[in-house]
Write an enzyme that holds these catalytic residues in place. Structure first.
Site, short mmCIF file in Angstrom:
data_model
loop_
_atom_site.label_atom_id
_atom_site.label_comp_id
_atom_site.label_asym_id
_atom_site.label_seq_id
_atom_site.Cartn_x
_atom_site.Cartn_y
_atom_site.Cartn_z
N TYR A 179 48.32 38.90 48.91
CA TYR A 179 49.17 38.15 47.97
C TYR A 179 49.70 36.86 48.61
O TYR A 179 49.87 35.85 47.92
CB TYR A 179 50.28 39.04 47.42
CG TYR A 179 49.73 39.99 46.37
CD1 TYR A 179 49.35 41.29 46.69
CD2 TYR A 179 49.48 39.53 45.07
CE1 TYR A 179 48.78 42.13 45.76
CE2 TYR A 179 48.91 40.37 44.13
CZ TYR A 179 48.56 41.66 44.47
OH TYR A 179 47.97 42.47 43.52
N CYS A 239 65.41 40.05 52.27
CA CYS A 239 65.64 39.89 50.82
C CYS A 239 66.77 38.87 50.63
O CYS A 239 67.82 38.97 51.30
CB CYS A 239 66.05 41.23 50.23
SG CYS A 239 66.78 41.12 48.57
N ALA A 299 37.66 27.72 27.99
CA ALA A 299 39.03 27.59 27.45
C ALA A 299 39.45 26.12 27.39
O ALA A 299 40.10 25.69 26.43
CB ALA A 299 40.00 28.38 28.32
N LEU A 332 34.76 32.85 27.36
CA LEU A 332 33.46 32.30 27.81
C LEU A 332 32.30 33.15 27.34
O LEU A 332 31.21 32.66 27.04
CB LEU A 332 33.46 32.21 29.34
CG LEU A 332 32.30 31.43 29.98
CD1 LEU A 332 32.38 29.96 29.56
CD2 LEU A 332 32.35 31.53 31.50
N HIS A 377 52.35 41.11 33.84
CA HIS A 377 51.90 41.73 35.09
C HIS A 377 52.58 41.13 36.31
O HIS A 377 52.09 41.25 37.44
CB HIS A 377 50.37 41.61 35.22
CG HIS A 377 49.65 42.48 34.25
ND1 HIS A 377 48.35 42.25 33.90
CD2 HIS A 377 50.05 43.56 33.55
CE1 HIS A 377 47.98 43.17 33.02
NE2 HIS A 377 49.00 43.97 32.78
C1 BV8 Z 1 49.56 51.36 33.04
C2 BV8 Z 1 48.17 42.11 38.41
C3 BV8 Z 1 50.78 53.31 32.60
C4 BV8 Z 1 47.50 42.27 39.72
C5 BV8 Z 1 46.81 43.43 36.95
C6 BV8 Z 1 44.25 55.72 35.97
C7 BV8 Z 1 45.47 55.68 36.63
C8 BV8 Z 1 46.48 54.80 36.24
C9 BV8 Z 1 46.27 53.93 35.20
C10 BV8 Z 1 45.03 53.97 34.58
C11 BV8 Z 1 44.04 54.85 34.93
N1 BV8 Z 1 42.97 54.64 34.13
C12 BV8 Z 1 43.27 53.65 33.27
C13 BV8 Z 1 44.51 53.23 33.53
C14 BV8 Z 1 45.23 52.18 32.87
C15 BV8 Z 1 45.01 50.92 33.70
C16 BV8 Z 1 43.71 50.33 33.25
O1 BV8 Z 1 43.64 49.80 32.16
N2 BV8 Z 1 42.68 50.43 34.12
C17 BV8 Z 1 41.39 49.88 33.74
C18 BV8 Z 1 40.67 49.41 35.00
C19 BV8 Z 1 40.61 50.94 32.99
N3 BV8 Z 1 46.14 50.07 33.43
C20 BV8 Z 1 47.22 50.15 34.21
O2 BV8 Z 1 47.30 50.78 35.23
C21 BV8 Z 1 48.41 49.36 33.70
N4 BV8 Z 1 49.56 50.21 33.70
O3 BV8 Z 1 48.66 51.79 32.37
O4 BV8 Z 1 50.72 52.03 33.20
C22 BV8 Z 1 52.10 53.85 32.88
C23 BV8 Z 1 52.69 54.58 31.88
C24 BV8 Z 1 53.93 55.11 32.11
C25 BV8 Z 1 54.56 54.88 33.32
C26 BV8 Z 1 53.95 54.12 34.33
C27 BV8 Z 1 52.70 53.59 34.11
C28 BV8 Z 1 48.75 48.19 34.58
C29 BV8 Z 1 47.57 47.25 34.67
C30 BV8 Z 1 48.01 45.98 35.37
C31 BV8 Z 1 47.26 45.81 36.66
N5 BV8 Z 1 47.54 44.49 37.22
N6 BV8 Z 1 47.15 42.22 37.39
C32 BV8 Z 1 47.21 40.93 40.30
O5 BV8 Z 1 46.92 39.98 39.55
O6 BV8 Z 1 47.24 40.85 41.52
S1 BV8 Z 1 45.46 43.57 35.97
C33 BV8 Z 1 44.44 42.22 36.11
O7 BV8 Z 1 43.17 42.55 35.56
C34 BV8 Z 1 44.85 41.06 35.25
O8 BV8 Z 1 46.21 40.85 35.28
C35 BV8 Z 1 44.35 41.39 33.90
O9 BV8 Z 1 45.29 42.11 33.16
C36 BV8 Z 1 43.26 42.36 34.18
C37 BV8 Z 1 41.94 41.93 33.59
O10 BV8 Z 1 41.70 40.70 34.06
P1 BV8 Z 1 41.37 39.48 33.06
O11 BV8 Z 1 42.58 38.65 32.99
O12 BV8 Z 1 40.79 39.95 31.78
O13 BV8 Z 1 40.32 38.80 33.92
P2 BV8 Z 1 38.80 39.22 34.06
O14 BV8 Z 1 38.28 38.60 35.31
O15 BV8 Z 1 38.66 40.69 33.85
O16 BV8 Z 1 38.12 38.51 32.82
C38 BV8 Z 1 38.17 37.11 32.72
C39 BV8 Z 1 37.55 36.75 31.39
O17 BV8 Z 1 37.63 35.33 31.24
C40 BV8 Z 1 36.08 37.14 31.30
O18 BV8 Z 1 35.85 37.74 30.04
C41 BV8 Z 1 35.36 35.79 31.41
O19 BV8 Z 1 34.20 35.76 30.58
C42 BV8 Z 1 36.38 34.84 30.85
N7 BV8 Z 1 36.29 33.48 31.39
C43 BV8 Z 1 35.89 33.10 32.64
N8 BV8 Z 1 35.96 31.76 32.74
C44 BV8 Z 1 36.40 31.29 31.54
C45 BV8 Z 1 36.62 32.38 30.69
N9 BV8 Z 1 37.05 32.24 29.43
C46 BV8 Z 1 37.29 30.99 28.99
N10 BV8 Z 1 37.11 29.89 29.74
C47 BV8 Z 1 36.67 30.00 31.02
N11 BV8 Z 1 36.49 28.89 31.76
#
Ligand code: BV8
Length: 234
Positions: A57, A137, A220, A203, A110
């Site tokens: 980070y 802190c 975008a 994209l 997030h």
């Molecule tokens: C929760 C911060 C419940 C980090 C992020 C097992 C155990 C625990 C949880 C789970 C589990 N199974 C499933 C889950 C739920 C889990 C989840 O969904 N997992 C997935 C993998 C299945 N979710 C969670 O854990 C969430 N919390 O469920 O809590 C709970 C309930 C009660 C009490 C407590 C808890 C929390 C999820 C948050 C994680 N943190 N970010 C950091 O940044 O360091 S997630 C991170 O990935 C991002 O923030 C974002 O949300 C996510 C996806 O990323 P995207 O933003 O979509 O980016 P990506 O690269 O994937 O895609 C980019 C897109 O842009 C592409 O489509 C591409 O085509 C397009 N693109 C590229 N270039 C362009 C473009 N578009 C336009 N123009 C361009 N030029």
């Protein structure tokens, strides 16, 4: 308001920052900045190797200095300034490019690279320095800061406010997200079940494209200014 819209919710993901030089998550090799997500973006990973996570980070926070908002960020800031209806920009991103472009009606579901969370006093502080050397802190002076980031398995921020906004929206727009991570990936279904029109600007087709009334494919930096221009009746 030529578009007849009175309430818009916008969800942004890593794709909106891609043209600013910030890597998206879905790199081809499935790694993220050469790390496995479970090693750097989970509480378990932080407990296992805090130095690895703090370095990860620190590196991303420092990289923000070399990134600038792109036309998509500026277009959403223009919408924020000129749209007289209700607007909420919900970003999944932890960068500060929306703010630096001038957006105000927004939230980081997030967390943020430029915020520190203290594990001792649980207070949050604005933060722009490294954490690897365990700085005190700003509130309680304990050397117990962690990135103020929502990791996998942690509850995203301001969910009540987000669902309240989705209940009132007449348009939900998703920009630059793969629709892979919940609960953000489920917002389109919430919105459409509650009567909103839904539009995706991305994209490529995302995992949720089939849920949207309309999905426009492109960069975008091109699609968002065009869409904002249309909404503002330019
Ligand atoms: C929760 C911060 C419940 C980090 C992020 C097992 C155990 C625990 C949880 C789970 C589990 N199974 C499933 C889950 C739920 C889990 C989840 O969904 N997992 C997935 C993998 C299945 N979710 C969670 O854990 C969430 N919390 O469920 O809590 C709970 C309930 C009660 C009490 C407590 C808890 C929390 C999820 C948050 C994680 N943190 N970010 C950091 O940044 O360091 S997630 C991170 O990935 C991002 O923030 C974002 O949300 C996510 C996806 O990323 P995207 O933003 O979509 O980016 P990506 O690269 O994937 O895609 C980019 C897109 O842009 C592409 O489509 C591409 O085509 C397009 N693109 C590229 N270039 C362009 C473009 N578009 C336009 N123009 C361009 N030029």
């Amino acid at each position: 308001m030529k578009s007849g819209l009175s309430n818009i919710v916008v969800l942004t993901g890593a794709g909106i920052s891609a043209e600013s030089g910030i890597d998206t998550f879905r790199a081809a090799d499935g790694l993220w900045e050469q790390h496995r997500i479970e090693d750097v973006a989970t509480p378990e990973g932080f407990a296992r190797d805090p130095d690895l996570v703090l370095r990860f980070y620190d590196m991303r926070r420092a990289a923000l200095a070399h990134a600038e908002p792109n036309p998509a960020h500026h277009a959403l800031a223009r919408l924020d300034q000129e749209f007289s209806g209700e607007l909420l920009i919900v970003t999944q991103n932890v960068d500060d490019l929306h703010e630096r472009a001038g957006a105000n009606r927004m939230l980081h579901m997030h967390g943020e690279l430029k915020s520190a969370l203290c594990l001792s006093c649980e207070m949050r502080s604005p933060w722009d320095a490294p954490m690897l050397d365990r700085p005190p802190c700003p509130v309680c002076a304990a050397p117990s800061l962690r990135p103020d980031i929502v990791w996998f398995g942690e509850m995203p921020y301001q969910m009540e406010r987000i669902y309240a906004a989705l209940r009132e929206a007449d348009l939900f727009v998703s920009i630059g997200t793969s629709g892979a991570v919940y609960p953000a990936a489920g917002f389109v279904r919430e919105a459409r079940d509650l009567r909103a029109q839904t539009l995706e600007l991305n994209l490529e087709r995302s995992e949720g494209s089939h849920w949207f009334d309309e999905s426009r494919l492109g960069r975008a930096g091109d699609l968002v200014p065009q869409w904002v221009e249309a909404v503002l009746g330019g």
